[in-house]
Design a protein around this motif. Structure first.
Motif, PDB file in Angstrom:
ATOM      1  N   UNK A 107       0.835  -1.196   0.000  1.00 39.16           N
ATOM      2  CA  UNK A 107       0.000   0.000   0.000  1.00 39.16           C
ATOM      3  C   UNK A 107       0.868   1.244   0.000  1.00 39.16           C
ATOM      4  N   UNK A 108       1.854   1.252   0.855  1.00 35.74           N
ATOM      5  CA  UNK A 108       2.757   2.392   0.922  1.00 35.74           C
ATOM      6  C   UNK A 108       3.558   2.564  -0.352  1.00 35.74           C
ATOM      7  N   UNK A 109       4.075   1.476  -0.858  1.00 32.68           N
ATOM      8  CA  UNK A 109       4.913   1.563  -2.060  1.00 32.68           C
ATOM      9  C   UNK A 109       4.120   2.050  -3.261  1.00 32.68           C
ATOM     10  N   UNK A 110       2.839   1.704  -3.322  1.00 29.56           N
ATOM     11  CA  UNK A 110       2.047   2.059  -4.497  1.00 29.56           C
ATOM     12  C   UNK A 110       1.455   3.463  -4.394  1.00 29.56           C
ATOM     13  N   UNK A 111       0.865   3.798  -3.233  1.00 25.99           N
ATOM     14  CA  UNK A 111       0.124   5.056  -3.155  1.00 25.99           C
ATOM     15  C   UNK A 111       0.868   6.179  -2.470  1.00 25.99           C
ATOM     16  N   UNK A 112       1.886   5.855  -1.674  1.00 25.27           N
ATOM     17  CA  UNK A 112       2.601   6.900  -0.968  1.00 25.27           C
ATOM     18  C   UNK A 112       3.895   7.210  -1.715  1.00 25.27           C
ATOM     19  N   UNK A 114       6.274   9.129  -1.192  1.00 26.73           N
ATOM     20  CA  UNK A 114       7.473   9.261  -0.370  1.00 26.73           C
ATOM     21  C   UNK A 114       8.220   7.938  -0.214  1.00 26.73           C
ATOM     22  N   UNK A 115       7.479   6.866  -0.021  1.00 21.91           N
ATOM     23  CA  UNK A 115       8.113   5.575   0.219  1.00 21.91           C
ATOM     24  C   UNK A 115       8.924   5.150  -0.999  1.00 21.91           C
TER      25      UNK A 115
END
Lengths: 231, 231
Positions: A107-112, A114-115
């Motif tokens: 989730x973080x890698x796709x939508x955030x 910054x990550x």
DNA sequence: AATCTATTCAATAATTATATTGAATAGATT
DNA sequence: AATCTATTCAATATAATTATTGAATAGATT
């Protein structure tokens, strides 16, 4: 007060109470994961059991602080303990914990933004860092087209590793380098996408003229996907 | 202060900084989910877009409070907006959000005794509530052995529903009951495992002599598993 | 252009989370 | 039984989260 007990014992739970309770409990679980240090601990424990001391030293926390974070995880049933002599070993409570962590990570890698940006920037600091994902790699391993290095500590390799991988802890790689053939591409893997052991390994290998890549994910991801595992 | 800028612009990120940043960002995402009301909102938005007003009324929040929670979700990129006349429609940012929510839900159901206990207690209040999970149900649907009722609001049915299901919003079920055959078992499904529409439907159907069950999961879970969907 | 209205913002008080410190504890080891 | 030591606890100050209230805003609609 009496009325409250009356409701609890004699009336059936109403819909709002039910939802507040269920979502409330799940929010508690989520809250237990919602801390940078605790996420790092979960990511580490995906490799197997570790002592409080080891966890503290790897994550850069004081022992007391690491212990408190571990208490938080334990009381939410995300980790479990077992004693070994003077030490207490913490490990993940089960596969679902790693699943939830993986889902959050993706989730973080796709939508955030910054990550992803941070990971790319960091990798860029190593020169051109080639990554290969587990799905592609699984084919190369099957066809025996690469040399696979497990650059985690040997203990973790012994608990389970990618089929055909050689144990080559990062701090031994420099010394053992000369034994590696240059005929095939070398792929290094480690604990996970945020673990830097494989990055260090690839940088060292490239410096010595090897064709080297890192697996994007880590060993637990490989195992979860059902690809062949030894030991 | 100057030293800080120097580090940021001229030195490559060190390992600890990298990890702090990555796990920190992921913890922010997790934190955005770590609230009972926001989890309920995510669960609702898995059905499709809703206005702030609708979200507030369904979750029992004030509009201002719902709006603030939605801002939190939006700034973490978990939801997105689109305008429709005077209204703003909120929806999930993508499939990974639902995946993460599902992973958390399963984690809670498996390791947190309170969650499972609460669901069982609540269902027990409806008498003997038969549940069937999506995997079992998919076979019965294939063999056309059940009558399937989608008891969500018609709008949600229209956006997509289980193959062969009939739209039967819970508030219309009482009136339309007489049209239903008693020759087959009736299976009702709704938004998810914590949605009570299907429980209400099954209770009503049983009261009128039907053989009825609820699907344990909701429509989004069915769709995610790749089972046949219409519309 | 003026009005209307769904949504957002800003300020507040109350609650909860966090890292640090140093002391306490449990249970091995001697 | 005494000692040792990895781990946990308790106290504290600082920082972050939350629901409520009422005002502000953006952008349709008239």
């Amino acid at each position: 007060m009496l009325w409250l007990y009356f409701r609890i014992f004699f009336l059936r739970m109403n819909k709002r109470e039910f939802k507040d309770k269920v979502y409330g409990e799940l929010a508690k679980v989520s809250k237990a994961m919602s801390n940078p240090h605790r996420l790092e601990i979960i990511d580490l424990l995906a490799q197997g059991p570790f002592t409080v001391e080891d966890i503290a030293s790897y994550t850069g926390l004081s022992v007391a602080n690491a212990s408190q974070h571990l208490q938080t995880l334990k009381s939410s049933k995300l980790v479990k303990i077992s004693r070994n002599g003077n030490y207490i070993n913490y490990s993940l409570a089960g596969e679902n914990v790693f699943n939830a962590w993986t889902a959050l990570r993706e989730l973080g890698l796709v939508y955030n933004a910054e990550v992803g940006k941070t990971v790319n920037e960091f990798r860029a600091g190593f020169g051109d860092m080639d990554c290969i994902d587990a799905d592609q790699l699984s084919k190369l391993v099957e066809e025996d087209k690469v040399i696979l290095l497990d650059v985690r500590p040997e203990e973790e390799y012994n608990r389970g590793h990618v089929h055909r991988a050689i144990s080559m802890p990062i701090e031994q790689l420099g010394a053992k380098l000369k034994n590696l053939s240059k005929s095939k591409t070398i792929v290094a893997y480690c604990r996970g996408p945020f673990c830097v052991y494989a990055d260090d390994a690839v940088a060292l290998l490239k410096k010595h003229g090897y064709k080297a890549q890192r697996m994007k994910e880590g060993f637990p991801d490989w195992a979860l996907k059902g690809y062949p595992v030894d030991q």
